[in-house]
Scaffold this motif. Structure first.
Motif, PDB file in Angstrom:
ATOM      1  N   LEU A  13      40.010  47.415  34.868  1.00 13.69           N
ATOM      2  CA  LEU A  13      39.241  46.823  33.874  1.00 13.69           C
ATOM      3  C   LEU A  13      39.664  46.884  32.531  1.00 13.69           C
ATOM      4  CD1 LEU A  13      36.037  48.857  34.863  1.00 13.69           C
ATOM      5  CD2 LEU A  13      36.255  46.361  34.824  1.00 13.69           C
ATOM      6  N   ASP A  17      36.024  43.376  29.375  1.00 14.48           N
ATOM      7  CA  ASP A  17      35.113  43.224  30.429  1.00 14.48           C
ATOM      8  C   ASP A  17      34.009  44.042  29.780  1.00 14.48           C
ATOM      9  OD1 ASP A  17      36.674  41.992  32.333  1.00 14.48           O
ATOM     10  OD2 ASP A  17      38.033  43.865  32.668  1.00 14.48           O
ATOM     11  N   CYS A  21      30.612  44.594  32.128  1.00 12.49           N
ATOM     12  CA  CYS A  21      30.074  45.886  32.611  1.00 12.49           C
ATOM     13  C   CYS A  21      28.669  46.247  31.986  1.00 12.49           C
ATOM     14  CB  CYS A  21      31.055  47.264  31.827  1.00 12.49           C
ATOM     15  SG  CYS A  21      32.568  47.094  32.558  1.00 12.49           S
ATOM     16  N   PHE A  55      35.193  41.627  41.100  1.00  9.95           N
ATOM     17  CA  PHE A  55      34.452  40.427  40.457  1.00  9.95           C
ATOM     18  C   PHE A  55      34.309  39.384  41.450  1.00  9.95           C
ATOM     19  CE2 PHE A  55      36.546  42.481  37.152  1.00  9.95           C
ATOM     20  CZ  PHE A  55      35.973  42.415  35.981  1.00  9.95           C
ATOM     21  N   LEU A  60      31.051  40.797  37.600  1.00  4.77           N
ATOM     22  CA  LEU A  60      31.113  41.948  37.786  1.00  4.77           C
ATOM     23  C   LEU A  60      30.180  42.602  38.890  1.00  4.77           C
ATOM     24  CD1 LEU A  60      33.275  44.463  37.581  1.00  4.77           C
ATOM     25  CD2 LEU A  60      31.859  45.198  35.538  1.00  4.77           C
TER      26      LEU A  60
END
Length: 281
Positions: A13, A17, A21, A55, A60
């Motif tokens: 990550l 991202d 998230c 992913f 995600l």
């Protein structure tokens, strides 16, 4: 779930991202609460807490963290287990894996390097109201200071699977909230710490309680409840949500009496590295 059937892309990550998230975490606030806290406290690409995401075409689906000799894996339905198992099998020195229950069951079947030697269900709880206990119970506990290092290190040195090293104890005393109960030893001025509750991690809005331990010979007096309640109340005074995991049913009953409620089911795998085991033969 076979690894070959997984089409998920797993990668570390990064800060970019953050939006992905947030979208995942908002799908189940309680399930992903500790994931949100970890990223808030440690950030992305932090050597102290490496993190990965799984992913599916850019969306995600789950997150994986490593802290010391443990990994934490969380997703919505267990579908990331096989993909994350490949990452976990590439890690050295692991002793356990904690995560959302469906994911933990998937890991148990998918891990190759690591042999599962035990599994415990580990409910996640939160306290949304003041602790349900008498003021007299709260008065048993006090906030520890760095002056308590020797006594607290001695407590955790004999805590079995809840052992904490002296540097870890020092870190908690220096940067976190730690509440203890003492008992007198012979002379009135001589005391020892017999019970403690501390924080594993604290963010702007949440405190994850852990390390709740009482010496066996001092149990049955409400000391663990006193430490936990005092710590929870201290968090709430600062507008923060107390939460915790438990595996011991006795501890679960204690937390429920204080007003904690179960909001998500997790699991804990105990792991043995088969490569290390082979090397010792």
């Amino acid at each position: 779930m076979a690894r070959e059937a997984s089409a998920l892309q797993v990668r570390p990550l990064v800060a970019a991202d953050a939006e992905a998230c947030a979208r995942l975490f908002d799908t189940d606030v309680n399930r992903f609460l500790t994931s949100r806290v970890n990223l808030e406290v440690y950030g992305y690409q932090n050597g102290a807490l490496p993190s990965w995401g799984a992913f599916d075409e850019g969306r995600l689906e789950g997150v994986l963290f490593r802290y010391a000799n443990m990994v934490v894996v969380v997703d919505r339905d267990g579908r990331t287990a096989a993909s994350f198992a490949s990452i976990i099998d590439g890690q050295e020195g692991l002793l356990g894996a904690r995560g959302s229950l469906e994911t933990i069951y998937g890991l148990r079947a998918a891990l190759r390097r690591y042999r599962v030697v035990g599994l415990e269900v580990s409910p996640f709880m939160r306290l949304d109201s003041p602790p349900q206990c008498e003021e007299s119970l709260l008065r048993l506990a006090r906030r520890a200071t760095i002056a308590d290092l020797d006594k607290l290190a001695d407590l955790y040195a004999g805590a079995g699977n809840m052992y904490r090293s002296r540097p870890n104890v020092m870190s908690k005393l220096s940067s976190g909230r730690v509440f203890v109960v003492e008992e007198q030893m012979g002379q009135p001025s001589a005391t020892r710490i017999v019970s403690c509750a501390l924080l594993n991690v604290e963010s702007q809005h949440v405190g994850l309680i852990g390390g709740v331990y009482t010496r066996p010979e001092s149990r049955g007096h409400g000391y663990a409840a006193a430490c936990t309640a005092a710590l929870a109340l201290d968090l709430q005074k600062d507008g923060k949500l107390p939460c915790l995991f438990y595996e011991n049913p006795v501890a679960g009953r204690l937390y429920r009496r204080l007003g904690f409620r179960e909001v998500s089911m997790w699991g804990l795998l105990y792991l043995e590295d088969t490569q290390e085991a082979s090397g010792r033969k």
